[in-house]
Design a protein around this motif. Structure first.
Motif, PDB file in Angstrom:
ATOM      1  N   GLY B 187      32.105  35.240   3.522  1.00 49.50           N
ATOM      2  CA  GLY B 187      31.701  36.333   4.397  1.00 49.50           C
ATOM      3  C   GLY B 187      32.320  36.739   5.821  1.00 49.50           C
ATOM      4  N   LYS B 188      32.751  37.987   6.148  1.00 51.18           N
ATOM      5  CA  LYS B 188      33.408  38.321   7.057  1.00 51.18           C
ATOM      6  C   LYS B 188      32.635  38.807   8.569  1.00 51.18           C
ATOM      7  CE  LYS B 188      37.752  37.594   5.630  1.00 51.18           C
ATOM      8  NZ  LYS B 188      38.962  36.932   6.172  1.00 51.18           N
ATOM      9  N   ALA B 189      31.593  39.394   8.046  1.00 50.64           N
ATOM     10  CA  ALA B 189      30.781  39.825   8.807  1.00 50.64           C
ATOM     11  C   ALA B 189      29.303  39.827   8.884  1.00 50.64           C
ATOM     12  CB  ALA B 189      30.990  41.497   9.229  1.00 50.64           C
ATOM     13  N   GLY B 190      28.315  40.187   9.811  1.00 52.56           N
ATOM     14  CA  GLY B 190      26.997  40.137   9.231  1.00 52.56           C
ATOM     15  C   GLY B 190      26.452  38.766   8.993  1.00 52.56           C
ATOM     16  N   LEU B 191      25.239  39.115   8.165  1.00 55.50           N
ATOM     17  CA  LEU B 191      24.643  37.831   7.504  1.00 55.50           C
ATOM     18  C   LEU B 191      25.651  37.229   6.657  1.00 55.50           C
ATOM     19  CD1 LEU B 191      21.287  39.283   6.751  1.00 55.50           C
ATOM     20  CD2 LEU B 191      21.835  37.631   8.365  1.00 55.50           C
ATOM     21  N   GLU B 192      26.558  38.006   5.947  1.00 55.52           N
ATOM     22  CA  GLU B 192      27.310  37.146   5.143  1.00 55.52           C
ATOM     23  C   GLU B 192      28.212  36.193   5.736  1.00 55.52           C
ATOM     24  OE1 GLU B 192      27.449  37.690   1.780  1.00 55.52           O
ATOM     25  OE2 GLU B 192      27.111  39.735   1.331  1.00 55.52           O
ATOM     26  N   ARG B 193      28.647  36.451   7.039  1.00 52.78           N
ATOM     27  CA  ARG B 193      29.305  35.479   7.576  1.00 52.78           C
ATOM     28  C   ARG B 193      28.438  34.458   8.424  1.00 52.78           C
ATOM     29  NH1 ARG B 193      33.844  36.477  12.013  1.00 52.78           N
ATOM     30  NH2 ARG B 193      33.877  34.420  13.039  1.00 52.78           N
ATOM     31  N   TYR B 194      27.478  34.813   8.806  1.00 51.49           N
ATOM     32  CA  TYR B 194      26.595  33.917   9.702  1.00 51.49           C
ATOM     33  C   TYR B 194      26.004  32.677   8.641  1.00 51.49           C
ATOM     34  CZ  TYR B 194      23.356  32.004  13.235  1.00 51.49           C
ATOM     35  OH  TYR B 194      23.036  31.368  14.050  1.00 51.49           O
ATOM     36  N   TYR B 195      25.531  33.369   7.502  1.00 51.89           N
ATOM     37  CA  TYR B 195      25.125  32.263   6.504  1.00 51.89           C
ATOM     38  C   TYR B 195      26.076  31.969   5.314  1.00 51.89           C
ATOM     39  CZ  TYR B 195      20.616  32.800   8.824  1.00 51.89           C
ATOM     40  OH  TYR B 195      19.724  32.733   9.703  1.00 51.89           O
ATOM     41  N   ASP B 196      27.321  32.229   5.560  1.00 51.69           N
ATOM     42  CA  ASP B 196      28.165  32.067   4.466  1.00 51.69           C
ATOM     43  C   ASP B 196      28.176  30.706   3.746  1.00 51.69           C
ATOM     44  OD1 ASP B 196      30.673  33.045   3.294  1.00 51.69           O
ATOM     45  OD2 ASP B 196      31.524  31.395   3.891  1.00 51.69           O
ATOM     46  N   THR B 197      27.863  29.645   4.503  1.00 50.61           N
ATOM     47  CA  THR B 197      27.964  28.153   3.960  1.00 50.61           C
ATOM     48  C   THR B 197      26.550  28.157   3.092  1.00 50.61           C
ATOM     49  OG1 THR B 197      27.002  27.553   6.113  1.00 50.61           O
ATOM     50  CG2 THR B 197      29.414  26.894   5.471  1.00 50.61           C
ATOM     51  N   ASP B 198      25.603  28.821   3.386  1.00 49.88           N
ATOM     52  CA  ASP B 198      24.429  28.854   2.672  1.00 49.88           C
ATOM     53  C   ASP B 198      24.670  29.837   1.446  1.00 49.88           C
ATOM     54  OD1 ASP B 198      22.746  27.213   3.911  1.00 49.88           O
ATOM     55  OD2 ASP B 198      22.668  28.667   5.592  1.00 49.88           O
ATOM     56  N   LEU B 199      25.106  30.840   1.364  1.00 56.71           N
ATOM     57  CA  LEU B 199      25.368  31.890   0.526  1.00 56.71           C
ATOM     58  C   LEU B 199      26.252  31.466  -0.581  1.00 56.71           C
ATOM     59  CD1 LEU B 199      25.231  35.258   2.694  1.00 56.71           C
ATOM     60  CD2 LEU B 199      23.592  34.611   0.897  1.00 56.71           C
ATOM     61  N   ARG B 200      27.456  30.758  -0.131  1.00 54.48           N
ATOM     62  CA  ARG B 200      28.682  30.497  -1.034  1.00 54.48           C
ATOM     63  C   ARG B 200      28.262  29.578  -2.238  1.00 54.48           C
ATOM     64  NH1 ARG B 200      32.905  27.302   0.499  1.00 54.48           N
ATOM     65  NH2 ARG B 200      34.175  29.137   0.270  1.00 54.48           N
ATOM     66  N   GLY B 201      27.400  28.724  -1.945  1.00 53.01           N
ATOM     67  CA  GLY B 201      26.878  27.728  -3.182  1.00 53.01           C
ATOM     68  C   GLY B 201      27.978  26.937  -3.518  1.00 53.01           C
ATOM     69  N   THR B 202      28.238  26.122  -4.265  1.00 50.68           N
ATOM     70  CA  THR B 202      29.015  24.987  -4.515  1.00 50.68           C
ATOM     71  C   THR B 202      29.973  25.386  -5.881  1.00 50.68           C
ATOM     72  OG1 THR B 202      27.551  23.567  -3.585  1.00 50.68           O
ATOM     73  CG2 THR B 202      29.427  22.595  -4.721  1.00 50.68           C
ATOM     74  N   LYS B 203      31.066  25.280  -5.847  1.00 53.83           N
ATOM     75  CA  LYS B 203      32.017  25.477  -7.089  1.00 53.83           C
ATOM     76  C   LYS B 203      31.633  24.336  -8.053  1.00 53.83           C
ATOM     77  CE  LYS B 203      35.762  27.858  -4.761  1.00 53.83           C
ATOM     78  NZ  LYS B 203      37.317  27.725  -4.481  1.00 53.83           N
ATOM     79  N   GLY B 204      31.870  24.761  -9.217  1.00 57.53           N
ATOM     80  CA  GLY B 204      31.921  24.103 -10.415  1.00 57.53           C
ATOM     81  C   GLY B 204      33.298  23.477 -10.736  1.00 57.53           C
ATOM     82  N   ILE B 205      33.445  22.743 -11.579  1.00 57.23           N
ATOM     83  CA  ILE B 205      34.753  22.164 -12.129  1.00 57.23           C
ATOM     84  C   ILE B 205      34.809  21.873 -13.610  1.00 57.23           C
ATOM     85  CG2 ILE B 205      36.524  20.408 -12.076  1.00 57.23           C
ATOM     86  CD1 ILE B 205      35.584  19.513  -9.481  1.00 57.23           C
ATOM     87  N   ARG B 206      35.720  22.630 -14.440  1.00 56.34           N
ATOM     88  CA  ARG B 206      36.107  22.396 -15.688  1.00 56.34           C
ATOM     89  C   ARG B 206      37.175  21.918 -16.023  1.00 56.34           C
ATOM     90  NH1 ARG B 206      36.565  27.298 -19.674  1.00 56.34           N
ATOM     91  NH2 ARG B 206      36.544  25.991 -21.712  1.00 56.34           N
ATOM     92  N   TYR B 207      37.201  20.835 -16.872  1.00 53.58           N
ATOM     93  CA  TYR B 207      38.549  20.143 -17.307  1.00 53.58           C
ATOM     94  C   TYR B 207      38.774  20.832 -18.590  1.00 53.58           C
ATOM     95  CZ  TYR B 207      37.688  16.858 -13.537  1.00 53.58           C
ATOM     96  OH  TYR B 207      37.552  16.354 -12.289  1.00 53.58           O
ATOM     97  N   ILE B 208      39.794  21.412 -18.737  1.00 53.45           N
ATOM     98  CA  ILE B 208      40.618  22.034 -19.734  1.00 53.45           C
ATOM     99  C   ILE B 208      41.728  21.645 -20.255  1.00 53.45           C
ATOM    100  CG2 ILE B 208      39.038  24.168 -19.713  1.00 53.45           C
ATOM    101  CD1 ILE B 208      41.561  25.420 -18.804  1.00 53.45           C
ATOM    102  N   ILE B 470      15.183  30.337   3.438  1.00 57.40           N
ATOM    103  CA  ILE B 470      16.037  30.490   2.346  1.00 57.40           C
ATOM    104  C   ILE B 470      15.932  29.695   1.344  1.00 57.40           C
ATOM    105  CG2 ILE B 470      18.153  30.996   3.765  1.00 57.40           C
ATOM    106  CD1 ILE B 470      19.047  28.058   3.283  1.00 57.40           C
ATOM    107  N   TYR B 471      15.995  29.777  -0.111  1.00 54.11           N
ATOM    108  CA  TYR B 471      15.899  29.247  -1.173  1.00 54.11           C
ATOM    109  C   TYR B 471      17.240  28.373  -1.662  1.00 54.11           C
ATOM    110  CZ  TYR B 471      14.625  27.567  -5.808  1.00 54.11           C
ATOM    111  OH  TYR B 471      14.344  26.794  -6.999  1.00 54.11           O
ATOM    112  N   ASN B 472      17.028  27.361  -1.570  1.00 56.53           N
ATOM    113  CA  ASN B 472      18.496  26.472  -2.092  1.00 56.53           C
ATOM    114  C   ASN B 472      18.357  25.932  -3.593  1.00 56.53           C
ATOM    115  OD1 ASN B 472      20.108  24.327  -2.726  1.00 56.53           O
ATOM    116  ND2 ASN B 472      20.459  24.160  -0.330  1.00 56.53           N
TER     117      ASN B 472
END
Lengths: 408, 623
Positions: B187-208, B470-472
Motif C-alpha cells: 500500500g502506498k497511500a490511503g487505507l491501503e497504506r495505513y492497514y498494509d500489514t493487515d491487508l497484505r496477508g502472509t506469503k505461502g511457501i511451495r517447495y518445488i 477487520i476480519y483476520n
C-alpha cells in the motif's frame, strides 16, 4: 637469539599446527557459505577473521602463563563461572537459539562456554589432590555435584546441546581418575535401563545381559543382588512415572530431548545436508561452486552445517583430510595426557579432549543424519566468535601443560 | 590395585583412544557411503532436482462498507519474471524485445538480485502476451510466470483518497519495514497504506523440484508446503451510498466534505475533489499517467480532507467564544457595538455587513457572524489564551484518523509569532485576525468536523476512523477496534451550551439558514475565509439533531464565495440524504428577505431508529 629459540622450543607444534590448519579451513568455508548473501557476507567473514586472530593470540598468551597460576585459579574461576551462570538466568539476553548471553556494554559473553573450561579445571584439580580414592562415595558425590550444577544451570536456560557436553565429561574424567569397573557398571547401565524400559522385549533382553554380567563379576553377592534390584526397580518405575506425568509435561520433556520441535523441519535440513555432501563426490565441486550450499537451503549453513558446505565443495578427500586432522589432534592430546607428570594436567587434558571430541562427533554425525539436530557447533570451523575463542583458550591451556609437562 | 599406575593408565588410554578411532572410522564410512557409493544418487538430486522455494502471493484483503457492500476487490494479474541463475542471454534478448525494455536495463536488474529469486520484469501482462509467453516458456529458460493480483473496484466505486493505491516496494519502504521483500506490492497511500500489514496477508511457501535450467518438475514434498494466508478484510464505517451522494454534491467543485458519526467517531463520508479515476492506479502504474496526475494544477492526488489545511474563517469564532466564556472574560450578555468596521491602529477590519450590526450580545454575534464583535473579543482574551483553547479543542495536532500523511494544521502561538516576525514584530492586528479565523491559522476540514463533533457532544469526542473492524483469516476472528474517546478537559458544559445555542440560531434565521434541514433541529456555523489565492473559501460546519446529535459535518469549497451561500446548501443536502434518504424540495425564496417560513414543508416521517443513540463502545461479536 638464544631466548627466541628457547621460546620456539616451548611451543608444541603438534598441537598448534592442526589447530591453525582447521581455523584457516573454517575461514575459507565460512566465506564460501556466506559470500552469496551479498551485503552481509563481508561481515560474517571479516568478523570470523577478527575472532580467529584474537583466538591465535590467545593461544600464545595462555601458553606462557605460569603453570601454577592456572592451577591456583581453577577453583576461583569455577566459582566465578557458576555465579555468571546464575546471573545469566536472571539478566541474560536470549540469543537466536536457546543459549543466553550476558551483555557487558559492547562485549557479550556466553557464560556456558566459559563454564566448560572452568569445570574441567576444577574437577581435575579436585581429583588430582592427594591421590583421592575416587571410588569412595563422598569423593564421587563431590565430583558429580561439580559437574551437575553447571549442567542443571545450563539446561535451565534451556540449552540442551551445551548442557550435554557436561554430562559427556563425567565418564571419561572419572574413568581416568581411576574409577573401578564395578562403580562404572553401577553408574552407567541404569540410564540404558531407563530408556529400554519403555519396550518390554528390549527390557527383558537388557535385564538378561545385566544378569549374565553380574554372575561373572567378581563382587560380593549382596552387592550383586542390590545392583540387580536397582535395575528391576528403575525399569518398572519408569513407565509408571512417565504415565503419571501430565500431557504438557511429557511434551516438554520430548521437546527437550528433541530441540527441533518440528521433526519435519529437522528432517528436511538433514536431507539437504546429505544431498550437499553426497553430490560432492570424491573430489568435490570446487571452492565456491557448491550449488546446494549456495542455494541457502541449509539454514545455519555457516554455523551448524558448515561441514556440509565443506563436503560439497571439497569432496570426500577434503572431508578425509579434515577428519584425519581432528583425529590426530585428539589422539595427540590423549598422548600428551600420558606424558605430563602432574595428574591435574592429565585429567584436564582428558576433559578438554572430551569436550572437543564430543562437539566434533555430534556435529559431524548430524550432517550425515547419524545424530539428531542439536545445534552444537564444530570446533574451529563453525562461524561464531564465542565458541572459537573457547576452543582456542582450551588449546592454549593444553599447550601450557605441554610446555610444563615435567612439572609435578 | 594402584589407580595411578602408569601401565594401568596406558590401558585406559588405549581403550579411550580406540573409542575415538572407532567413532571416526564410522564417520569416515558414513561419508564414504554418501560421497562415493551413493554419489550418483545425490548428484542426480542436486543436478537435476534442485529444490526451489517458491513464494506464493496471498490474496490482499478486501474492503467493505458499513452495509457490507464490497468496495475493493481483487482480480488475478500475471507478471513475467526471470530467475538470474537460470536465465540465458538469449532469453534476456527475447524478453527485452517482446516487452520493449532495453537489454541493459534487464541485465542490470538481474545482476543486483539474489541468484535464485525471480526478478519481476513486467507486471500485469496482457492476456495475449501471457498466452504467448506460457506457450514458449520451454524455449525461454529462466522465465517464470508469477500469479499476482491487482485491485478491482466495482462499478461506481471511486474515492481514491480513502482507498489509496498499491505499488511496488521501494528501498525506503524496505528500510521502514524489513519484512517487505523485493518485488512486493504494498500500500502506498490511503487505507491501503495505513492497514498494509493487515491487508497484505502472509506469503505461502511451495517447495518445488526444478531441473538445471529452472524448469519445474513438480512438488518436492507437499507436506512441507505452506499455503498463503488471505489478508484481513476491512469493514469501514463509511456508508457508500452516502459517500457517493456526497461525491456528487462536490462534483465540479474544489473542496472537501467530511461527515462523522458523533457517537463513535466513525467517518460516514469523506470527499475530496478534484479526484482521479482510482482504476488508473490499480495494477501497474503507467508513468505517463502518473506524471499527468502529479503535474495537474488542481492537485487531484491530494486528499484535501486531511492533507490540506486552510484558514477556517468564521467557523473558528466558536473557539474564540469558548475561550472567552471559559476564562470568565465575558458573559454571554457582554455586548459590543458594530458600526460595520473596526479600526485597529492603521488597519481597518471590516464586518461583512457594511452597515454594521449595531449592538450585539454573544448569541447575536454568533448568529450574525460579526467580525467586529469577535475581533474585539480576541483582543480581550489575548493570544496565549486563544492558543491554549485552540489546542484544547483539537486544533494544531493530528486527529489520529487511520489514514497516512495527515496534516496537523497550524495554531500560531506567541513563540511562533516571535519566531516569524521577531519579538514585538507582530501586532494586535494579527490577534484580531486569528480571533475571526483568518491569518496564519490553518485547519483541515477533518479538524473542523471533529470540532463539530466536540460541540455536538459537549466536549466528548472520539478518534475519527474509517475502519470499524477487520476480519483476520489466520485466526478466523473478527477484530473490533475500540472507540478511542477523549474529553475536552477544562471547558464546562455550560460554556458549550452557550455556543451551541448561538449555533442553533445560526441555522434558524442566521447566516447559515440555507443549511437548515426541514424537520430536523440542528446547529451550525458558516465561514467565509479570505485567502490570497482568490475568492474566499466557503465553510460550513454543523451537527444534527440538536438535542440528540448523530452526525457532525464539515464542508469546505475552495474559492467559492460565502459559506452561507455555497457551503451551507451542500451540507443541508447531505444531511437531508442522511436523515430522509432523499432531497427535500425547497421553498421559493424571495430575494429581498433573509427570513424563510420554517414550516413550509412539514415533514413527519423522521425515522425514529436513527435518533436512538448508539452504544459508546462496540461489543465484540460472539460469532
Amino acid at each position: 637469539m638464544y631466548r627466541f629459540q628457547n621460546i620456539f622450543k616451548q611451543i608444541d607444534f603438534a598441537l598448534l599446527l592442526p589447530v591453525i590448519f582447521l581455523i584457516i579451513t573454517g575461514l575459507f568455508t565460512v566465506y564460501s557459505a556466506t559470500h552469496i548473501t551479498q551485503a552481509s557476507s563481508q561481515n560474517y567473514f571479516s568478523r570470523q577473521l577478527f575472532y580467529a586472530v584474537i583466538g591465535v593470540v590467545l593461544i600464545f598468551a595462555v601458553t606462557f602463563v605460569p603453570y601454577k597460576v592456572i592451577f591456583d585459579l581453577s577453583y576461583l574461576l569455577y566459582g566465578v563461572s557458576l555465579l555468571l551462570l546464575i546471573l545469566v538466568l536472571f539478566i541474560g539476553i536470549r540469543g537466536y537459539g536457546a543459549e543466553r548471553w550476558l551483555s557487558l556494554g559492547a562485549v557479550k559473553i556466553q557464560p556456558s562456554e566459559f563454564a566448560k573450561i572452568t569445570t574441567v579445571l576444577a574437577v581435575a584439580r579436585y581429583l588430582s589432590r592427594n591421590r583421592r580414592n575416587i571410588n569412595h562415595i563422598s569423593n564421587l558425590t563431590v565430583v558429580f555435584l561439580m559437574i551437575l550444577i553447571p549442567f542443571i544451570l545450563i539446561a535451565k536456560q534451556p540449552d540442551l546441546g551445551t548442557s550435554l557436553v557436561f554430562l559427556a565429561l563425567i565418564i571419561p574424567m572419572l574413568y581416568f581418575a581411576g574409577i573401578s569397573w564395578f562403580v562404572l557398571f553401577v553408574l552407567v547401565p541404569p540410564v540404558i535401563t531407563m530408556v529400554v524400559s519403555f519396550n518390554l522385549y528390549a527390557y527383558m533382553v537388557w535385564i538378561l545381559i545385566i544378569t549374565i554380567i553380574l554372575i561373572f563379576a567378581r563382587q560380593k553377592l549382596y552387592l550383586k543382588i542390590l545392583v540387580f534390584l536397582q535395575h528391576i526397580l528403575v525399569g518398572s518405575l519408569m513407565p509408571v512415572l512417565w504415565n503419571s506425568l501430565r500431557e504438557y509435561q511429557k511434551q516438554r520433556i520430548l521437546t527437550f530431548l528433541q530441540p527441533e520441535k518440528d521433526p519435519q523441519g529437522a528432517g528436511y535440513q538433514i536431507i539437504q545436508s546429505k544431498v550437499a555432501i553426497g553430490s560432492g563426490g570424491v573430489w568435490g565441486k570446487g571452492y565456491l561452486q557448491g550449488s546446494q550450499s549456495q542455494l541457502n537451503f541449509l539454514p545455519a549453513h555457516h554455523t551448524d552445517f558448515i561441514f556440509s558446505v565443506l563436503g560439497e565443495e571439497r569432496g570426500f578427500i577434503g572431508i578425509f583430510i579434515v577428519l584425519t586432522t581432528f583425529l590426530f589432534l585428539f589422539l595427540y592430546m590423549l598422548y600428551l595426557s600420558n606424558q605430563v607428570k602432574s595428574s591435574f594436567s592429565r585429567l584436564a587434558l582428558i576433559g578438554f579432549t572430551t569436550i572437543l571430541f564430543f562437539h566434533t562427533l555430534v556435529n559431524i554425525s548430524m550432517t550425515i543424519g547419524l545424530a539428531p539436530v542439536t545445534g552444537l557447533p564444530l570446533p574451529f570451523l563453525s562461524y561464531g566468535g564465542s565458541f572459537l575463542l573457547t576452543s582456542c583458550l582450551l588449546i592454549g591451556i593444553s599447550m601450557n601443560f605441554s610446555r610444563n609437562r615435567f612439572q609435578p | 590395585m594402584n589407580y595411578w599406575d602408569r601401565s594401568f593408565r596406558t590401558k585406559r588410554l588405549i581403550i579411550f583412544s580406540s573409542f575415538i578411532i572407532f567413532s571416526f572410522t564410522i564417520l569416515v564410512l558414513g561419508f564414504f557411503n554418501l560421497q562415493v557409493l551413493q554419489r550418483e544418487y545425490y548428484l542426480q538430486l542436486s543436478l537435476h532436482n534442485v529444490i526451489r522455494q517458491v513464494k506464493l502471493n496471498p490474496v490482499r484483503g478486501l474492503i467493505y462498507d458499513s452495509k457490507n457492500n464490497l468496495l475493493v476487490d481483487n482480480r488475478p494479474a500475471f507478471s513475467a519474471a526471470l530467475i538470474p541463475a537460470h536465465t540465458t542471454k538469449e532469453t534476456i534478448k527475447k524478453i527485452a524485445d517482446y516487452f520493449n525494455i532495453p537489454v541493459k536495463n534487464i541485465i542490470y536488474r538481474l545482476r543486483s538480485a539474489p541468484r535464485f529469486r525471480p526478478v519481476i520484469i513486467a507486471r500485469d501482462i496482457e492476456k495475449k502476451k501471457l498466452i504467448y509467453l506460457a506457450e514458449n516458456q520451454y524455449f525461454l529458460p529462466g522465465l517464470d510466470i508469477i500469479l499476482d493480483s491487482k485491485r478491482y473496484y466495482p462499478k461506481d466505486v471511486n474515492s481514491p483518497h480513502i482507498f489509496g493505491y498499491i505499488g511496488e516496494v521501494n528501498q525506503k519502504d524496505q528500510e521502514r519495514d524489513p519484512r517487505y521483500e523485493l518485488g512486493d506490492m504494498i500500500g502506498k497511500a490511503g487505507l491501503e497504506r495505513y492497514y498494509d500489514t493487515d491487508l497484505r496477508g502472509t506469503k505461502g511457501i511451495r517447495y518445488i523440484r526444478v531441473d538445471a535450467s529452472g524448469k519445474e518438475l513438480g512438488d518436492f514434498n507437499p507436506q512441507l508446503n505452506e499455503p498463503p494466508i488471505h489478508g484481513s478484510d476491512l469493514y469501514l464505517t463509511l456508508d457508500y451510498d452516502l459517500q457517493k451522494f456526497a461525491e456528487s454534491l462536490m462534483e465540479d467543485k474544489r473542496g472537501s466534505l467530511v461527515a462523522i458519526d458523533v457517537r463513535s467517531g466513525g467517518i460516514l463520508a469523506m470527499v475530496s475533489n478534484p479526484d482521479y479515476d482510482i482504476r488508473l492506479l490499480s495494477g501497474k502504474i503507467d508513468p505517463e499517467i502518473w506524471r499527468t496526475l502529479l503535474q495537474d494544477e488542481s492537485h487531484p492526488l491530494y486528499g484535501r480532507s486531511i492533507q490540506s489545511a486552510y484558514p477556517p474563517g468564521s467557523t473558528y469564532k466558536i473557539v474564540t467564544a469558548i475561550a472567552a466564556l471559559q476564562d470568565g472574560i465575558i458573559t454571554p450578555a457582554w455586548e459590543a457595538y458594530c458600526p460595520g468596521y473596526f479600526r485597529l491602529g492603521r488597519r481597518i477590519i471590516r464586518c461583512w455587513k457594511i452597515d454594521g450590526h449595531g449592538w450585539l450580545d454573544l448569541y447575536g454575534a454568533i448568529k450574525n457572524s460579526c467580525n467586529v464583535y469577535f475581533s474585539k473579543l480576541g483582543l480581550k482574551i489575548g493570544l496565549k489564551t486563544w492558543s491554549k483553547y485552540s489546542k484544547l479543542l483539537g486544533f494544531g495536532k493530528r486527529t489520529g484518523i487511520d489514514l497516512p500523511n495527515e496534516n496537523p494544521g497550524l495554531i500560531p502561538t506567541i513563540e511562533y509569532f516571535n519566531k516569524i516576525y521577531g519579538e514585538n514584530g507582530w501586532t494586535k492586528g494579527n490577534l484580531a485576525n486569528l480571533a475571526i479565523g483568518q491569518g496564519e491559522l490553518l485547519t483541515t476540514p477533518l479538524q473542523i468536523a471533529q470540532f463539530a463533533m466536540i460541540l455536538a457532544n459537549r466536549g466528548l469526542y472520539h478518534r475519527p476512523h474509517l475502519v470499524d473492524h477487520i476480519y483476520n483469516y489466520q485466526t478466523q476472528k473478527t477484530i473490533y477496534f475500540p472507540i478511542q474517546s477523549k474529553y475536552v478537559v477544562g471547558v464546562s458544559s455550560e460554556v458549550f451550551d452557550v455556543v451551541r445555542e448561538g449555533m442553533h440560531q445560526v441555522v434558524n434565521g442566521g447566516t447559515g439558514w440555507l443549511g437548515k434541514v426541514p424537520g430536523i433541529d440542528m446547529a451550525g456555523k458558516t465561514g467565509t475565509a479570505q485567502n490570497p489565492h482568490g475568492d474566499p473559501h466557503a465553510w460550513f460546519m454543523a451537527f444534527a439533531p440538536y438535542y440528540h446529535p448523530e452526525v457532525a459535518i464539515a464542508v469546505m469549497v475552495e474559492n467559492a464565495g460565502s459559506g452561507g451561500g455555497v457551503a451551507a446548501p451542500i451540507g443541508r443536502k447531505f444531511l437531508e440524504m442522511y436523515f430522509y434518504h432523499k432531497l427535500i424540495p425547497r421553498p421559493v425564496i424571495k430575494k429581498d428577505s433573509l427570513q424563510v417560513e420554517p414550516a413550509i414543508n412539514p415533514i413527519q416521517s423522521v425515522p425514529l431508529d436513527s435518533l436512538s443513540p448508539l452504544p459508546i463502545l462496540n461489543q465484540p461479536g460472539t460469532e
